[in-house]
Each structure stands twice: as C-alpha cells, then as structure tokens.
Design an enzyme around this catalytic site. Structure first.
Site, short mmCIF file in Angstrom:
data_model
loop_
_atom_site.label_atom_id
_atom_site.label_comp_id
_atom_site.label_asym_id
_atom_site.label_seq_id
_atom_site.Cartn_x
_atom_site.Cartn_y
_atom_site.Cartn_z
N TYR A 1 5.82 0.31 0.16
CA TYR A 1 5.83 -0.05 1.58
C TYR A 1 6.23 -1.52 1.74
CZ TYR A 1 4.03 -1.67 6.06
OH TYR A 1 3.91 -2.27 7.29
N LYS B 1 -4.56 6.51 12.87
CA LYS B 1 -4.04 6.00 11.60
C LYS B 1 -4.84 6.43 10.38
CE LYS B 1 -2.59 1.71 11.45
NZ LYS B 1 -1.17 1.89 11.01
#
Length: 315
Positions: A140, A178
């Site tokens: 990421y 999330k």
C-alpha cells in the site's frame, strides 16, 4: 461541477459534506458500493449524480466531458488496507487509477487533488516530503510512494494544479465501514462499550506500553486542507497533512475513557505479524504545507476525540 472519487468513503464523504455546507451540490460522487454499508455516508448528502468507479473509468478513457465543466477532481478513491498484500490489485487501484485521472486532468487543465499517505515513509524517522525519506513497509505504502514519484516527474510541465496530500493517522466521523482499518479511537470505543475496557499493544521498538506515537489528525482538519487547496488552484506539490505533533496511543485511550466517564485500560502482546512492519512513530513535518500558505490550526487528540465521541453518540 466537482468530482469526488471515493466520495462514499471516509475522507471523501466528509469532503462532500463540507462542500454541501458551502452550498455546493453540483458534485459527482464516484465510488464502488460493493460494500453497500457505505451508502450511509452519502445518504444525507446533496449530490448531482453518482457513478460506479468502473463506469467512471470507462468514461474517462473515452474522453467523456460528463456534460458539464469540471472545476476539479478530488481523488480520494483507493484501496487503503495496509495489510492487503495482493500487489497487482493494489497497483491497479492505487497507481494505475490515479495515473489515468492525472492525465485526464492535465490534458484539460483541470485541478487534481489526490490522497497520498504517510505510509510512504514506512519505518523512517524523518517525515519530510523528499524521496530519500520514503521507505514503505507494505505494498500500500509503495503504491502511494510510486504515484508521488510519478507526480514529481510531471509537475514541472503541468499547466494546472496537481496537489497530493500525505495523510497521517486520520480519525473521525463516517469511518465505520473501514473495519480493521478504522481508527484506533473507533475501535477503542467499540471495545469499551462491549467489554468495559480498552486494549492497547504492549511496548515495542523501545517504546513503553501504549507509548508508541503517531500524528493523529481529525478528519475535519483534513477536509479543511483539501478545501484550502481547492480555493488556491495556483498551488501545486506534495504535502504532509498531519498536525505536526505526535501523541501516544495512551493519549487516545484516555480521551476515549474520559468521554465515557470510566473504563479500564489494558495492554496486550504486540502481534508477531506486525513486527518490522509497524510505524511506532510518525510526526508530520509541516514546513512545506505552511510555506504554501495554509495557516489553519489542528485539533489535539483530546479535542478531536471528544468531538468524535460526541458525534458517535448522536449518530
């Protein structure tokens, strides 16, 4: 018209709300609602249209003007799961997607504001927007760092605004979808309501129990930075978006406990799978952001968590 990608997500939906507060409703929200629970983030928003991300990309690739003058694209859409190790998926969603939008904007001189991340710094101890300090610990962070590097190469010849924001530890309203990637404040509140206690990691990397330090920034302050750049299309570059002041996880826990007038703080063993892949310290260097002209203030953990806990109790 304004386009907000990731507009049903955490930061994107808060940007949409702030634009509504300014009287703006000519907003095209782009997102992927495979996780249908995210609809709640825009159910109370006033927008002119919604597009699925894949359809949006098809229309971008075809050169579609979307039937209106595009004032800016605010690109918050990405995979932000730091524990995701499918590199092809990550590079497609974070790198290739961003490049496509960047070139669409550059060709039409449309301001392009995008979300980068403090994950680009990884395990480093210097948080300054320079390539030599970028040491991502996961794919990421790498996907974000690589796009920032790409932006640096095109900026010298860009005829329109390109501004990237390296978000530090953002917390606040509209992050409930999330899951494991929600903020520590969100998870601690859930623990407290369920068990009457909150858990933090024991010490690691030379830090005591719960004393690891992060630059925690309230989402409303992140929105303010985005809107400032929207108002200043002459300003481009890559900027840290944090408070410039690190605080401990203990500070967050105590703020959550204070908001609920009680509860116990406990420490749990540090997970083996996170050792060597964990940022024990982050603190944004705001020199470049301040130099660009942004002079807004930032909430402390104590102020921001109190505001967030109040919002959660009311929603």
């Amino acid at each position: 018209m304004l386009i907000v990608t990731g507009g049903a997500g955490f930061i994107g939906s808060n940007i949409v709300q702030a634009l509504n507060a300014r009287g703006r409703e000519d907003i095209l929200v782009v997102d992927d609602l495979t996780d249908g629970t995210k609809f709640a983030n825009i159910a109370d928003a006033r927008i002119c249209d919604y597009l699925d991300k894949d359809e949006f990309l098809r229309r971008i690739a075809s050169g579609d003007s979307f039937g209106d003058r595009i004032e800016a694209i605010i690109h918050q859409g990405a995979c932000s799961t730091t524990t995701e190790w499918d590199g092809r998926y990550m590079m497609e969603n974070n790198y290739a997607y961003s490049k496509t939008l960047l070139h669409y904007c550059l060709e039409r001189r449309i301001p392009f504001l995008y979300a980068s991340s403090a994950a680009t710094y990884g395990g480093g101890q210097v948080f300054c927007e320079e390539p030599q300090y970028e040491r991502p610990l996961n794919v990421y962070g790498y996907s974000k760092a690589l796009f920032d590097q790409y932006v640096r190469r095109v900026l010298p010849t860009a005829d329109s605004q390109v501004a990237g924001f390296r978000y530090f530890n953002v917390y606040g309203p509209r992050e409930q979808h999330k899951g494991s990637m929600a903020s520590v404040a969100f998870h601690l509140r859930n623990q407290l309501l369920k068990d009457g206690s909150v858990n933090l990691f024991e010490g690691c990397d030379g830090y005591g129990d719960g004393e690891q330090r992060r630059d925690f920034i309230y989402v409303g302050d992140v929105v303010d930075v985005n809107l400032w750049f929207l108002d200043h299309p002459e300003v481009s570059g890559i900027y840290n978006v944090g408070t410039g002041r690190s605080q401990t996880f203990n500070d967050v826990a105590h703020a959550v406990l204070k908001a609920h007038e009680g509860g116990e703080l406990q420490y749990v063993p540090f997970p083996e799978h996170l050792k060597g892949r964990y940022q024990s310290f982050t603190e944004a260097d705001l020199t470049r952001l301040r130099g660009a002209g942004f002079d807004g203030s930032f909430l402390t953990v104590e102020e921001g968590v109190a505001r967030y806990m109040e919002w959660l109790q009311q929603n």
